[in-house]
Write a protein that holds these residues in place. Structure first.
Motif, PDB file in Angstrom:
ATOM      1  N   ARG B   6       6.972  -8.612  55.029  1.00 56.24           N
ATOM      2  CA  ARG B   6       6.781  -8.624  53.591  1.00 56.24           C
ATOM      3  C   ARG B   6       7.837  -9.508  52.939  1.00 56.24           C
ATOM      4  NH1 ARG B   6       7.819  -3.434  51.009  1.00 56.24           N
ATOM      5  NH2 ARG B   6       6.728  -2.526  52.755  1.00 56.24           N
ATOM      6  N   ARG B   9       6.970 -13.119  53.503  1.00 54.14           N
ATOM      7  CA  ARG B   9       5.830 -13.515  52.702  1.00 54.14           C
ATOM      8  C   ARG B   9       6.282 -13.720  51.249  1.00 54.14           C
ATOM      9  NH1 ARG B   9       1.822  -9.113  52.313  1.00 54.14           N
ATOM     10  NH2 ARG B   9       2.302  -8.845  54.503  1.00 54.14           N
ATOM     11  N   GLU B  16       1.275 -17.105  46.117  1.00 56.12           N
ATOM     12  CA  GLU B  16       0.822 -16.319  44.970  1.00 56.12           C
ATOM     13  C   GLU B  16      -0.678 -16.091  45.087  1.00 56.12           C
ATOM     14  OE1 GLU B  16       2.404 -15.556  41.464  1.00 56.12           O
ATOM     15  OE2 GLU B  16       3.615 -14.922  43.173  1.00 56.12           O
ATOM     16  N   ARG B  17      -1.016 -14.854  45.311  1.00 55.90           N
ATOM     17  CA  ARG B  17      -2.444 -14.602  45.444  1.00 55.90           C
ATOM     18  C   ARG B  17      -2.998 -14.065  44.138  1.00 55.90           C
ATOM     19  NH1 ARG B  17      -1.744 -10.460  49.711  1.00 55.90           N
ATOM     20  NH2 ARG B  17       0.282 -10.481  48.717  1.00 55.90           N
ATOM     21  N   THR B  18      -4.157 -14.509  43.766  1.00 54.22           N
ATOM     22  CA  THR B  18      -4.763 -13.977  42.553  1.00 54.22           C
ATOM     23  C   THR B  18      -5.421 -12.657  42.885  1.00 54.22           C
ATOM     24  OG1 THR B  18      -6.557 -15.467  43.056  1.00 54.22           O
ATOM     25  CG2 THR B  18      -5.152 -16.054  41.215  1.00 54.22           C
ATOM     26  N   ALA B  19      -5.182 -11.675  42.010  1.00 51.54           N
ATOM     27  CA  ALA B  19      -5.641 -10.326  42.307  1.00 51.54           C
ATOM     28  C   ALA B  19      -7.165 -10.232  42.182  1.00 51.54           C
ATOM     29  CB  ALA B  19      -4.979  -9.346  41.379  1.00 51.54           C
ATOM     30  N   THR B  20      -7.683 -10.843  41.165  1.00 51.59           N
ATOM     31  CA  THR B  20      -9.118 -10.734  40.969  1.00 51.59           C
ATOM     32  C   THR B  20      -9.732 -12.122  40.987  1.00 51.59           C
ATOM     33  OG1 THR B  20      -8.581 -10.653  38.648  1.00 51.59           O
ATOM     34  CG2 THR B  20      -9.208  -8.588  39.658  1.00 51.59           C
ATOM     35  N   ASN B  35     -12.826  -5.455  27.965  1.00 57.65           N
ATOM     36  CA  ASN B  35     -11.907  -6.578  28.088  1.00 57.65           C
ATOM     37  C   ASN B  35     -11.101  -6.789  26.825  1.00 57.65           C
ATOM     38  OD1 ASN B  35     -12.247  -7.298  30.689  1.00 57.65           O
ATOM     39  ND2 ASN B  35     -13.878  -8.784  30.292  1.00 57.65           N
ATOM     40  N   PHE B  38      -8.534  -4.255  26.644  1.00 59.12           N
ATOM     41  CA  PHE B  38      -7.525  -4.557  27.643  1.00 59.12           C
ATOM     42  C   PHE B  38      -6.555  -5.636  27.154  1.00 59.12           C
ATOM     43  CE2 PHE B  38      -6.514  -7.503  31.103  1.00 59.12           C
ATOM     44  CZ  PHE B  38      -5.718  -6.685  31.865  1.00 59.12           C
ATOM     45  N   LEU B  42      -2.551  -5.484  26.410  1.00 65.14           N
ATOM     46  CA  LEU B  42      -1.626  -6.453  27.003  1.00 65.14           C
ATOM     47  C   LEU B  42      -0.739  -7.079  25.935  1.00 65.14           C
ATOM     48  CD1 LEU B  42      -0.976  -7.897  29.703  1.00 65.14           C
ATOM     49  CD2 LEU B  42      -2.601  -9.649  29.035  1.00 65.14           C
ATOM     50  N   GLN B 290      14.198 -17.610  38.499  1.00 66.95           N
ATOM     51  CA  GLN B 290      13.145 -16.614  38.255  1.00 66.95           C
ATOM     52  C   GLN B 290      12.459 -16.142  39.537  1.00 66.95           C
ATOM     53  OE1 GLN B 290       9.248 -15.988  35.547  1.00 66.95           O
ATOM     54  NE2 GLN B 290      10.263 -17.912  35.360  1.00 66.95           N
ATOM     55  N   LEU B 294      12.516 -12.109  40.784  1.00 69.55           N
ATOM     56  CA  LEU B 294      11.358 -11.229  40.838  1.00 69.55           C
ATOM     57  C   LEU B 294      10.963 -10.926  42.272  1.00 69.55           C
ATOM     58  CD1 LEU B 294       9.412 -12.762  37.870  1.00 69.55           C
ATOM     59  CD2 LEU B 294      10.577 -10.564  37.965  1.00 69.55           C
ATOM     60  N   ILE B 297      13.342  -8.465  43.846  1.00 67.93           N
ATOM     61  CA  ILE B 297      13.054  -7.079  43.455  1.00 67.93           C
ATOM     62  C   ILE B 297      11.865  -6.552  44.237  1.00 67.93           C
ATOM     63  CG2 ILE B 297      12.286  -5.599  41.584  1.00 67.93           C
ATOM     64  CD1 ILE B 297      13.689  -7.703  39.733  1.00 67.93           C
ATOM     65  N   ALA B 298      10.835  -7.367  44.332  1.00 64.89           N
ATOM     66  CA  ALA B 298       9.634  -6.927  45.033  1.00 64.89           C
ATOM     67  C   ALA B 298       9.927  -6.664  46.503  1.00 64.89           C
ATOM     68  CB  ALA B 298       8.539  -7.980  44.883  1.00 64.89           C
TER      69      ALA B 298
END
Lengths: 315, 305
Positions: B6, B9, B16-20, B35, B38, B42, B290, B294, B297-298
């Motif tokens: 992990r 990666r 960077e994978r797009t979630a949707t 939407n 939503f 946001l 940046q 991030l 942290i992940a």
């Protein structure tokens, strides 16, 4: 690597020549940590335990052994009870709220996807970069009773906000709001965990006719339970030791200006004041050891519970 | 092992994978409404997190009496709030102190933690796992327990009321960073080091010229984490510093709040100036590093020490 090493070792307790040969090098590489561990951890722990049984005064540099008197004093010290109550009140409110809000925000980020997720991720994380003293300063203004930003916003929707900084009944709630503002770190951890959930699982669930809520409960929550557990432990430990923001806002040379009484007296603040303002270092050390034991017990309970509820990949 | 992969990666760019996946869909009123809701949510949260900053900057440029006024853009813009705070306090000296302490703290802890972490990742030595267990256990120790004796130790050395105690403990590595860097060293192929050994490199040389360059990204993670930790710390300066000329920015800002003629008189515009000055360097560093922030942290599941 470690599994290989285990295979090579001929017998328990017997070391190979290669293992023995590198020992001087290992000691050289580890030397900074070994010295640090002795000087800044082991000696201080022993010293602090000893101090907790004395009435050491840093001004006269004298301290006599007084047995468990400090610990007995704690039981009858009303401010210990107050500070414990305040700290626990905060922790019980903050930890669940930070988990729920953190997860909600991470789910939102995850749904955005793509490069925009990067932008919003940064936006959510920005408060985390604000130094504690600056957070305290900012919230002295935001929570200001007459004209603060929060009460202005509440006023805009017709609510007359309380006096967050002066009304003892509201001080801790204001502090919870302040700390929730900087949950960006928790959000990022959840966001990373969400991205590791295989998408096929949701597809399979959709085919089986599971709705969004069912998918969330039966796939998302179990799959990120490791991250949830981790942040709950970390946030609990941090909550019990909350200091800088509160000290900035309510203590120091300006204390006594407000009428909060001991409403913002958190445990570590009381500990700090005893050690460095009242110079009761023996008593403060006793406070520190009780905190240590409490944190240890809570962590152990949480770890125990986790073995029942947390799903780890590969198990 | 799962953590290693992990970690790798996370630090590999371009993953960077797009979630949707975006799909072309027919217009459906119900979906449109969810939407819209939503997006409203946001925007609401984004404003919630960013607006206080903008408001703080705005307040720092307003005349004292108008700090809480509704206008976001001050009229007139009172730039001299900044020069006033520098005149009224020792902001200049505090900034220099903060820069010195932060830089020394981050540099020393990165180098020494990398040294120790490498030993745990590379060498096979007796009781390695037990010793590493001690590293992990010492991470759990609350700072409050060692705070008082640490003060007494530095006091005995005669270094209270100097900048030294604020960074010198970092010469001795830090368990959290040892743990983090070990993960990365474990990810390096062992053959690389065997080759270096054949070429006659000493272990120290191997660490310096083979291991360190290959873990540059992880070293930057540690460095920026510690920059943040050292820059924002209030507790150590509060304990160790007495002389107002030696204050760091956080302690300086605290002293401004406590100053009867600034904080006491509720000169919020000047407090806002202080808040902006302490925060802006962190935001700059964040934008420079940046990715490391991030992803650090992940990877570690933590926001710093």
């Amino acid at each position: 690597m470690s599994s290989q090493a285990a295979v090579q070792r001929p017998k328990r307790g017997r070391w190979t020549a290669a293992e023995k040969e590198v020992i001087p090098w290992v000691l050289l590489f580890l030397s900074p940590w070994i010295v640090g561990l002795i000087v800044f951890t082991i000696i201080p722990m022993g010293w602090s335990l000893w101090l907790s049984f004395t009435n050491y005064d840093p001004l006269t540099q004298r301290g006599d052994f007084i047995g468990i008197e400090n610990y007995l004093d704690m039981v009858s010290d009303k401010r210990v009870a107050t500070s414990l109550f305040n700290t626990i009140y905060f922790t019980v409110l903050y930890v669940p709220l930070s988990t729920i809000f953190g997860l909600l925000l991470a789910l939102i980020l995850n749904k955005v996807g793509g490069w925009t997720a990067g932008f919003f991720r940064t936006a959510f994380y920005l408060p985390n970069l604000t130094p504690a003293v600056a957070v305290g300063t900012l919230f002295l203004m935001i929570l200001n009773g007459q004209s603060g930003l929060l009460n202005q916003a509440l006023g805009a929707v017709g609510i007359s906000g309380p006096s967050w900084l002066n009304d003892p009944a509201w001080v801790k709630n204001g502090i919870v709001i302040m700390m929730l503002w900087s949950i960006g770190g928790t959000v990022i951890i959840y966001f990373a965990a969400l991205r590791n959930v295989p998408g096929e699982m949701y597809e399979a669930a959709r085919i089986d006719g599971a709705g969004a809520w069912k998918q969330f409960l039966n796939i998302t929550v179990p799959m990120i339970s490791g991250a949830l557990f981790f942040t709950i432990v970390i946030n609990t430990i941090a909550s019990l030791q909350l200091f800088s923001e509160i000290y900035t806002m309510f203590y120091g040379a300006q204390q006594g200006q407000g009428s909060t009484g001991d409403a913002a007296l958190f445990y570590v603040i009381y500990l700090f004041r005893n050690a460095f303002e009242f110079f009761e270092m023996g008593y403060a050390s006793a406070l520190a050891w009780v905190l240590f034991v409490v944190i240890l017990i809570i962590t152990l309970i949480q770890v125990r519970l986790s073995s029942r509820f947390v799903y780890y990949e590969g198990e | 092992m799962a953590t290693e992969t992990r970690a790798e990666r996370a630090l590999t760019p371009g993953l960077e994978r797009t979630a949707t996946a975006t799909r072309r869909e027919r217009f459906e009123p119900r979906k449109f409404l969810t939407n819209a809701g939503f997006i409203a949510l946001l925007i609401f949260f984004t404003v919630l997190f960013i607006y206080p900053f903008i408001w703080l900057v705005s307040a720092s440029l307003k005349p004292g009496a108008e700090v809480f006024s509704r206008e976001l853009i001050p009229d007139p813009i009172q730039w001299n709030n900044y020069s006033r705070l520098f005149e009224l306090s020792k902001m200049g000296a505090w900034t220099v102190n903060s820069v010195i302490v932060t830089f020394l703290a981050a540099t020393t802890v990165t180098i020494t933690s990398a040294l120790v972490a490498f030993a745990f990742a590379y060498f096979r030595f007796p009781y390695r796992n037990v010793v590493f267990g001690i590293v992990l256990a010492s991470m759990m120790l609350p700072g409050a327990v060692t705070m008082i004796p640490n003060f007494l130790i530095w006091n005995a050395l005669g270094w209270v009321n100097t900048l030294t105690p604020l960074w010198a403990a970092n010469l001795f590595a830090s368990p959290f960073y040892i743990f983090l860097l070990r993960q990365f060293f474990l990810g390096l192929p062992r053959e690389l080091f065997d080759a270096a050994r054949v070429d006659g490199a000493s272990y120290l040389r191997m660490w310096w010229s083979v291991a360190l360059p290959l873990t540059r990204a992880a070293l930057i993670v540690v460095f920026v984490f510690e920059l943040k930790a050292a820059w924002t710390d209030l507790v150590k300066p509060l304990i160790f510093l007495r002389d107002i000329n030696l204050f760091t920015l956080p302690l300086g800002l605290k002293s401004i709040i406590d100053n009867p003629s600034i904080g006491g008189e509720r000169h919020f515009e000047l407090l806002a100036v202080g808040g902006v000055i302490v925060t802006v360097p962190m935001i700059l560093i964040f934008f420079l590093g940046q990715r490391y922030f991030l992803e650090g942290i992940a990877t570690t599941g933590s926001t710093g020490r």
